[in-house]
Write a protein that holds these residues in place. Structure first.
Motif, PDB file in Angstrom:
ATOM      1  N   GLU A 223       0.844  -1.190   0.000  1.00 18.21           N
ATOM      2  CA  GLU A 223       0.000   0.000   0.000  1.00 18.21           C
ATOM      3  C   GLU A 223       0.881   1.242   0.000  1.00 18.21           C
ATOM      4  O   GLU A 223       1.926   1.271   0.657  1.00 18.21           O
ATOM      5  CB  GLU A 223      -0.922   0.024   1.227  1.00 18.21           C
ATOM      6  N   GLY A 224       0.466   2.246  -0.732  1.00 21.77           N
ATOM      7  CA  GLY A 224       1.210   3.490  -0.786  1.00 21.77           C
ATOM      8  C   GLY A 224       2.224   3.506  -1.921  1.00 21.77           C
ATOM      9  O   GLY A 224       2.315   2.581  -2.729  1.00 21.77           O
ATOM     10  N   GLU A 225       3.009   4.587  -1.980  1.00 23.30           N
ATOM     11  CA  GLU A 225       4.000   4.775  -3.042  1.00 23.30           C
ATOM     12  C   GLU A 225       5.319   4.099  -2.639  1.00 23.30           C
ATOM     13  O   GLU A 225       6.271   4.750  -2.194  1.00 23.30           O
ATOM     14  CB  GLU A 225       4.207   6.262  -3.311  1.00 23.30           C
ATOM     15  N   THR A 226       5.367   2.811  -2.818  1.00 23.54           N
ATOM     16  CA  THR A 226       6.582   2.074  -2.446  1.00 23.54           C
ATOM     17  C   THR A 226       7.740   2.353  -3.392  1.00 23.54           C
ATOM     18  O   THR A 226       8.898   2.137  -3.047  1.00 23.54           O
ATOM     19  CB  THR A 226       6.303   0.568  -2.430  1.00 23.54           C
ATOM     20  N   GLY A 227       7.449   2.834  -4.584  1.00 22.19           N
ATOM     21  CA  GLY A 227       8.520   3.102  -5.544  1.00 22.19           C
ATOM     22  C   GLY A 227       9.289   4.377  -5.268  1.00 22.19           C
ATOM     23  O   GLY A 227      10.323   4.615  -5.896  1.00 22.19           O
ATOM     24  N   ALA A 228       8.819   5.215  -4.347  1.00 19.25           N
ATOM     25  CA  ALA A 228       9.469   6.507  -4.099  1.00 19.25           C
ATOM     26  C   ALA A 228      10.389   6.491  -2.888  1.00 19.25           C
ATOM     27  O   ALA A 228      10.983   7.511  -2.568  1.00 19.25           O
ATOM     28  CB  ALA A 228       8.404   7.590  -3.915  1.00 19.25           C
ATOM     29  N   CYS A 229      10.508   5.363  -2.216  1.00 19.94           N
ATOM     30  CA  CYS A 229      11.284   5.285  -0.968  1.00 19.94           C
ATOM     31  C   CYS A 229      12.600   4.552  -1.176  1.00 19.94           C
ATOM     32  O   CYS A 229      12.731   3.718  -2.063  1.00 19.94           O
ATOM     33  CB  CYS A 229      10.482   4.581   0.121  1.00 19.94           C
TER      34      CYS A 229
END
Length: 340
Positions: A223-229
């Motif tokens: 869930e969420g923007e895992t690609g931005a971390c």
């Protein structure tokens, strides 16, 4: 360290040039016909006293050299006014000698202040570098603990498949090759994209799934923007590995629940698994032997930025890891590496 020393040298040069210019400007404005020679004589005295004492403070430190220090300091005081008297165009006057003793005292103090300041700054930087090296060495040690532990368990699984001549054995070897490629070549970075770390976990889950005939026993939810971390590599593997290790021998589809959630700059990673009867009796500390390793790495990598909570209800075991300030942490690390 060399860069800091060069900055100090340039600072010395700039300050002395500025000081000489101000002295010459002041004497020229006073209509002193000898202003050039007076300026040169005065600056020569200041340089001689300042750097003689500066060198003395560098070379003669410690209790065993106290006597030598005071003898040489006395020599600097007595000879300090001589450059002014030798370069000045007026006739020798004892009054000038005693007047210059005041200058000698002032620049002895300034040289001491400069030496103390530089030593303090250099020691602080040296201490920070040693602390950084110690942290990096400990992190490397903890990573080296991860690799053999994980490899041992995985090779056992592949050995079982090969022994049974299972058709899935070649696929297992390919999965292992992919995992090792990540561990050897990509995990050396300070941080990796969270999406890449999740791919690593998926490969691991696929390899473990070869042990089970049922549908996938792991329910992985993102869930969420895992690609931005960005996250420290190999941080979740022990938690997932222990979930397998301390679960019953027979797992039903979806028994292992893995949830990854990213909300703004907060990452939440949770693992939930049923506890086998045999594992429950031998488990001394919830999470197994990998948990102390994870705790140490989190303390070193994310101090005051993480929480690790454990719940053991007897039948269900849950580990919840939360890391705050994830985006800021990645940015600060990048800036820190560029600085060094």
């Amino acid at each position: 360290m060399d860069r800091v020393k060069k900055i100090f040298q340039l600072t010395h040069l700039f300050v002395w040039l500025l000081f000489a210019w101000l002295i010459g400007l002041q004497l020229a404005s006073d209509n002193d016909i000898y202003w050039r020679s007076t300026t040169a004589a005065f600056i020569a005295t200041c340089l001689y006293v300042f750097y003689s004492h500066f060198y003395l403070l560098t070379q003669y430190t410690g209790k065993k050299k106290v006597k030598d220090y005071w003898i040489r300091l006395a020599a600097i005081v007595l000879t300090g006014p001589l450059p002014f008297l030798l370069l000045h165009q007026r006739a020798f006057d004892a009054g000038y000698y005693f007047m210059q003793l005041v200058t000698v005292a002032v620049f002895l103090f300034l040289s001491w202040l400069a030496r103390v300041t530089e030593t303090l700054v250099l020691n602080t930087i040296r201490k920070e570098q040693l602390e950084k090296q110690a942290v990096e060495a400990e992190l490397y040690y903890l990573k080296s603990q991860i690799n053999p532990h994980f490899l041992f368990n995985t090779l056992n699984n592949i050995h079982t498949l090969v022994y049974k001549q299972a058709p899935a054995a070649p696929d297992a070897v390919m999965h292992l090759a992919s995992l090792m490629r990540y561990m050897i070549y990509e995990s050396n970075a300070a941080t990796v994209p969270l999406a890449r770390e999740l791919d690593y976990l998926r490969d691991y889950v696929s390899l473990q799934q070869l042990r089970y005939k049922n549908s996938p026993v792991v329910d992985l939810q993102l869930e969420g923007e895992t690609g931005a971390c960005y996250i420290a590599p190999l941080l979740f593997i022990h938690l997932l590995e222990n979930a397998y290790k301390h679960s019953p021998a027979r797992l039903q589809p979806g028994d292992l629940q893995v949830r990854v959630e990213v909300i703004e700059d907060t990452l939440t990673f949770s693992v939930q698994n049923p506890v086998g009867k045999k594992a429950a009796t031998t488990l001394e500390e919830p999470g197994g032997i990998g948990l102390p390793n994870v705790r140490k790495r989190l303390t070193l990598l994310y101090p005051d930025q993480h929480t690790l909570s454990i719940q053991h209800t007897g039948e269900i075991f849950t580990v919840l890891l939360t890391i705050h300030g994830l985006h800021a942490q990645a940015h600060e690390r990048k800036a820190h590496l560029l600085h060094h």
